[in-house]
Write a protein that holds these residues in place. Structure first.
Motif, PDB file in Angstrom:
ATOM      1  N   VAL A  34       0.865  -1.179   0.000  1.00 57.31           N
ATOM      2  CA  VAL A  34       0.000   0.000   0.000  1.00 57.31           C
ATOM      3  C   VAL A  34       0.902   1.230   0.000  1.00 57.31           C
ATOM      4  O   VAL A  34       1.712   1.417   0.923  1.00 57.31           O
ATOM      5  N   ILE A  35       0.770   2.059  -1.025  1.00 56.73           N
ATOM      6  CA  ILE A  35       1.631   3.242  -1.163  1.00 56.73           C
ATOM      7  C   ILE A  35       0.787   4.470  -1.495  1.00 56.73           C
ATOM      8  O   ILE A  35      -0.367   4.353  -1.906  1.00 56.73           O
ATOM      9  N   ARG A  36       1.376   5.660  -1.282  1.00 56.63           N
ATOM     10  CA  ARG A  36       0.779   6.889  -1.792  1.00 56.63           C
ATOM     11  C   ARG A  36       1.256   7.072  -3.249  1.00 56.63           C
ATOM     12  O   ARG A  36       2.206   6.408  -3.674  1.00 56.63           O
ATOM     13  N   PHE A  37       0.630   7.965  -3.994  1.00 56.95           N
ATOM     14  CA  PHE A  37       1.048   8.169  -5.383  1.00 56.95           C
ATOM     15  C   PHE A  37       2.435   8.813  -5.375  1.00 56.95           C
ATOM     16  O   PHE A  37       2.594   9.993  -5.038  1.00 56.95           O
ATOM     17  N   SER A  38       3.435   8.021  -5.741  1.00 55.11           N
ATOM     18  CA  SER A  38       4.821   8.486  -5.714  1.00 55.11           C
ATOM     19  C   SER A  38       5.462   8.195  -7.070  1.00 55.11           C
ATOM     20  O   SER A  38       5.585   7.026  -7.465  1.00 55.11           O
TER      21      SER A  38
ATOM     22  N   ASN B  89      -4.467   2.126  -9.130  1.00 56.79           N
ATOM     23  CA  ASN B  89      -4.597   3.522  -8.732  1.00 56.79           C
ATOM     24  C   ASN B  89      -5.946   3.759  -8.044  1.00 56.79           C
ATOM     25  O   ASN B  89      -6.968   3.210  -8.458  1.00 56.79           O
ATOM     26  N   ASN B  90      -5.934   4.577  -7.002  1.00 58.29           N
ATOM     27  CA  ASN B  90      -7.155   4.844  -6.210  1.00 58.29           C
ATOM     28  C   ASN B  90      -7.795   3.537  -5.757  1.00 58.29           C
ATOM     29  O   ASN B  90      -9.005   3.328  -5.909  1.00 58.29           O
ATOM     30  N   ALA B  91      -6.975   2.676  -5.159  1.00 56.56           N
ATOM     31  CA  ALA B  91      -7.458   1.349  -4.731  1.00 56.56           C
ATOM     32  C   ALA B  91      -8.547   1.443  -3.677  1.00 56.56           C
ATOM     33  O   ALA B  91      -9.352   0.526  -3.525  1.00 56.56           O
ATOM     34  N   ASN B  92      -8.602   2.560  -2.976  1.00 56.57           N
ATOM     35  CA  ASN B  92      -9.624   2.741  -1.937  1.00 56.57           C
ATOM     36  C   ASN B  92     -11.029   2.805  -2.509  1.00 56.57           C
ATOM     37  O   ASN B  92     -12.018   2.669  -1.777  1.00 56.57           O
ATOM     38  N   ASN B  93     -11.168   3.016  -3.832  1.00 49.37           N
ATOM     39  CA  ASN B  93     -12.494   3.107  -4.457  1.00 49.37           C
ATOM     40  C   ASN B  93     -13.032   1.759  -4.912  1.00 49.37           C
ATOM     41  O   ASN B  93     -14.157   1.672  -5.388  1.00 49.37           O
ATOM     42  N   PHE B  94     -12.229   0.694  -4.773  1.00 54.11           N
ATOM     43  CA  PHE B  94     -12.646  -0.618  -5.240  1.00 54.11           C
ATOM     44  C   PHE B  94     -13.136  -1.483  -4.075  1.00 54.11           C
ATOM     45  O   PHE B  94     -12.736  -1.297  -2.925  1.00 54.11           O
ATOM     46  N   GLY B  95     -13.984  -2.458  -4.408  1.00 53.67           N
ATOM     47  CA  GLY B  95     -14.408  -3.443  -3.424  1.00 53.67           C
ATOM     48  C   GLY B  95     -13.327  -4.478  -3.189  1.00 53.67           C
ATOM     49  O   GLY B  95     -12.388  -4.618  -3.979  1.00 53.67           O
ATOM     50  N   LEU B  96     -13.468  -5.234  -2.102  1.00 51.11           N
ATOM     51  CA  LEU B  96     -12.464  -6.249  -1.771  1.00 51.11           C
ATOM     52  C   LEU B  96     -12.344  -7.312  -2.852  1.00 51.11           C
ATOM     53  O   LEU B  96     -11.236  -7.748  -3.181  1.00 51.11           O
TER      54      LEU B  96
ATOM     55  N   PRO C  55      -3.822   9.120   1.898  1.00 50.71           N
ATOM     56  CA  PRO C  55      -3.528   8.815   3.305  1.00 50.71           C
ATOM     57  C   PRO C  55      -4.745   8.213   4.004  1.00 50.71           C
ATOM     58  O   PRO C  55      -5.886   8.518   3.650  1.00 50.71           O
ATOM     59  N   TYR C  56      -4.506   7.347   4.988  1.00 51.64           N
ATOM     60  CA  TYR C  56      -5.590   6.644   5.669  1.00 51.64           C
ATOM     61  C   TYR C  56      -6.632   7.595   6.243  1.00 51.64           C
ATOM     62  O   TYR C  56      -7.837   7.309   6.213  1.00 51.64           O
ATOM     63  N   HIS C  57      -6.187   8.733   6.767  1.00 52.10           N
ATOM     64  CA  HIS C  57      -7.152   9.644   7.407  1.00 52.10           C
ATOM     65  C   HIS C  57      -8.076  10.315   6.387  1.00 52.10           C
ATOM     66  O   HIS C  57      -9.080  10.921   6.769  1.00 52.10           O
ATOM     67  N   ASN C  58      -7.744  10.208   5.101  1.00 59.82           N
ATOM     68  CA  ASN C  58      -8.616  10.780   4.063  1.00 59.82           C
ATOM     69  C   ASN C  58      -9.604   9.760   3.492  1.00 59.82           C
ATOM     70  O   ASN C  58     -10.435  10.107   2.657  1.00 59.82           O
TER      71      ASN C  58
ATOM     72  N   GLU D  41      -6.827  -2.458   4.553  1.00 52.85           N
ATOM     73  CA  GLU D  41      -6.126  -3.209   5.604  1.00 52.85           C
ATOM     74  C   GLU D  41      -6.310  -4.707   5.411  1.00 52.85           C
ATOM     75  O   GLU D  41      -5.376  -5.493   5.604  1.00 52.85           O
ATOM     76  N   ALA D  42      -7.510  -5.105   5.004  1.00 49.76           N
ATOM     77  CA  ALA D  42      -7.784  -6.538   4.812  1.00 49.76           C
ATOM     78  C   ALA D  42      -7.006  -7.098   3.630  1.00 49.76           C
ATOM     79  O   ALA D  42      -6.399  -8.170   3.726  1.00 49.76           O
ATOM     80  N   ILE D  43      -7.007  -6.389   2.509  1.00 49.46           N
ATOM     81  CA  ILE D  43      -6.339  -6.905   1.305  1.00 49.46           C
ATOM     82  C   ILE D  43      -4.830  -6.958   1.502  1.00 49.46           C
ATOM     83  O   ILE D  43      -4.137  -7.818   0.931  1.00 49.46           O
ATOM     84  N   SER D  44      -4.282  -6.050   2.328  1.00 49.98           N
ATOM     85  CA  SER D  44      -2.841  -6.073   2.580  1.00 49.98           C
ATOM     86  C   SER D  44      -2.476  -7.101   3.645  1.00 49.98           C
ATOM     87  O   SER D  44      -1.338  -7.574   3.705  1.00 49.98           O
ATOM     88  N   MET D  45      -3.450  -7.482   4.477  1.00 51.47           N
ATOM     89  CA  MET D  45      -3.194  -8.459   5.528  1.00 51.47           C
ATOM     90  C   MET D  45      -3.192  -9.886   4.982  1.00 51.47           C
ATOM     91  O   MET D  45      -2.336 -10.711   5.331  1.00 51.47           O
ATOM     92  N   PHE D  46      -4.152 -10.189   4.104  1.00 51.97           N
ATOM     93  CA  PHE D  46      -4.300 -11.558   3.595  1.00 51.97           C
ATOM     94  C   PHE D  46      -3.636 -11.670   2.221  1.00 51.97           C
ATOM     95  O   PHE D  46      -4.232 -11.323   1.197  1.00 51.97           O
ATOM     96  N   THR D  47      -2.403 -12.135   2.221  1.00 54.51           N
ATOM     97  CA  THR D  47      -1.627 -12.208   0.980  1.00 54.51           C
ATOM     98  C   THR D  47      -1.209 -13.624   0.623  1.00 54.51           C
ATOM     99  O   THR D  47      -0.663 -13.850  -0.458  1.00 54.51           O
ATOM    100  N   ASP D  48      -1.457 -14.580   1.520  1.00 50.17           N
ATOM    101  CA  ASP D  48      -1.008 -15.954   1.258  1.00 50.17           C
ATOM    102  C   ASP D  48      -1.879 -16.631   0.206  1.00 50.17           C
ATOM    103  O   ASP D  48      -3.037 -16.239  -0.022  1.00 50.17           O
ATOM    104  N   LEU D  49      -1.326 -17.671  -0.395  1.00 49.50           N
ATOM    105  CA  LEU D  49      -2.087 -18.473  -1.350  1.00 49.50           C
ATOM    106  C   LEU D  49      -3.277 -19.120  -0.645  1.00 49.50           C
ATOM    107  O   LEU D  49      -3.136 -19.681   0.435  1.00 49.50           O
ATOM    108  N   GLY D  50      -4.465 -19.019  -1.227  1.00 52.42           N
ATOM    109  CA  GLY D  50      -5.655 -19.605  -0.617  1.00 52.42           C
ATOM    110  C   GLY D  50      -6.322 -18.722   0.414  1.00 52.42           C
ATOM    111  O   GLY D  50      -7.187 -19.179   1.165  1.00 52.42           O
ATOM    112  N   SER D  51      -5.930 -17.444   0.465  1.00 53.64           N
ATOM    113  CA  SER D  51      -6.511 -16.545   1.471  1.00 53.64           C
ATOM    114  C   SER D  51      -7.826 -15.923   1.009  1.00 53.64           C
ATOM    115  O   SER D  51      -8.368 -15.048   1.684  1.00 53.64           O
TER     116      SER D  51
END
Length: 370
Positions: free
Chosen positions: A1-5, A97-104, A129-132, A142-152
């Motif tokens: 998870v990154i900011r636009f850089s 880009n703008n991943a916050n606008n997509f569903g899980l 930023p998270y606060h925005n 947070e969920a998509i970055s937490m569950f990264t293993d195969l079969g998650s």
């Protein structure tokens, strides 16, 4: 998870190209997708970039995808049309880009476009930023970055269910409040609503559907200071006691209860007083429901029953209630009936005295039913 850089994006694209790979860049706004592609071209001048979206002519879009699969260009800037049905084993980096606008589910699908070979894959979720972000968007990222293993995928699906809710079975909403109240409570509310609809708006449709007598009380609450339980020294395994309590709660008839009692004696020996009272409390519960009692208090040698809370209920016109009135009139020394103002409104109460055991409570209610 990154900011636009620009620096991170440039370095990631260069790294992927240097190892002979390709890149997806997901940007879901067609109106400025060319500007984004131009930005990437400025960051990495030597990269070959293609643009794809759903408004393109079908043949051109197909040719574009085939060219990307054949490694004829390095970066595909596209909308979410690539989230399923596309297998490019050489593409092992994706930017969303703008991943916050997509569903899980969308994020999980798009992340699955890379990592389809033996090369290490990279997925960059570009977000503000998270606060925005909204609370739900933050939970999704947070969920998509937490569950990264195969079969998650199952974990992501359950998290999505938790965030959005499970929906309304009797309505158009695709998300609901089931997670806040629990599945069993939701089922209870649903069943009560269905029964209410059958009795009111749709009573003409269901008047001949069943010959069963109407149940005016669905659930009864019993408060008591008597010990009604499986003692630890009788059944010392907690899980066994819990299973038996659950099984006892599912019993519906006297025959089932007697069979349950026989099996308990066969497995654990003669019943102690607490278990006898527990089994009799089930019979008390059945009788009280039949007599229109929603709540029963057994304390300090008194038994107090709260009748159906709805003062307009047709229960008060039944033969059962008439029989109760007759019993009260004939036995003023042991019971009284009166109205009481409670926090939930006016309630009709039936009070018995000298009730010093569960067995005595059962015998008293049996007299009323006769």
């Amino acid at each position: 998870v990154i900011r636009f850089s620009e620096e991170i994006i440039r370095d990631a694209i260069r790294y992927e190209i240097q190892r002979g790979g390709q890149i997806f860049f997901i940007h879901n706004r067609i109106e400025n997708i060319k500007e984004v592609a131009g930005l990437l071209q400025r960051l990495v001048p030597d990269a070959k970039i293609g643009i794809g979206h759903g408004q393109m002519e079908g043949r051109k879009l197909e040719q574009l995808m085939l060219s990307f699969i054949n490694n004829e260009f390095d970066v595909l800037v596209s909308t979410t049309i690539v989230e399923s049905g596309l297998d490019v084993t050489n593409a092992n980096t994706i930017f969303i880009n703008n991943a916050n606008n997509f569903g899980l589910s969308d994020l999980h699908q798009m992340r699955g476009r890379v990592g389809r070979s033996n090369k290490k894959a990279f997925c960059y979720f570009i977000t503000p930023p998270y606060h925005n972000m909204t609370d739900d968007a933050r939970k999704r990222i947070e969920a998509i970055s937490m569950f990264t293993d195969l079969g998650s995928g199952i974990n992501i699906a359950m998290k999505d269910l938790e965030i959005r809710g499970a929906g309304d079975l009797l309505g158009g909403e695709q998300s609901g409040f089931i997670n806040d109240i629990g599945f069993e409570t939701y089922q209870k509310i649903l069943n009560e609503t269905i029964e209410e609809l059958k009795e009111n708006e749709f009573k003409d449709l269901y008047k001949n559907s069943s010959n069963k007598p109407k149940e005016y009380v669905k659930e009864i609450q019993i408060d008591t200071d008597f010990e009604i339980l499986f003692p630890d020294d009788y059944i010392n395994i907690i899980s066994e006691r819990l299973n038996l309590y659950n099984e006892l709660g599912e019993l519906k008839t006297e025959e089932e209860l007697l069979d349950f009692e026989t099996r308990i004696i066969d497995r654990f020996g003669e019943l102690p007083t607490q278990v006898e009272d527990l089994l009799n409390s089930v019979r008390v519960k059945w009788l009280a429901k039949h007599l229109g009692i929603e709540r029963l208090i057994l304390k300090q040698k008194r038994m107090v029953g709260y009748f159906v809370s709805n003062q307009q209920s047709s229960f008060y016109q039944t033969a059962t209630f008439s029989k109760i009135l007759q019993f009260v009139q004939q036995n003023p020394s042991i019971c009284t009936m009166k109205e009481k103002e409670t926090k939930n409104g006016l309630r009709l109460l039936l009070t018995f005295i000298k009730i010093d055991s569960i067995k005595k409570a059962l015998e008293t209610l049996q007299k009323m039913e006769v």
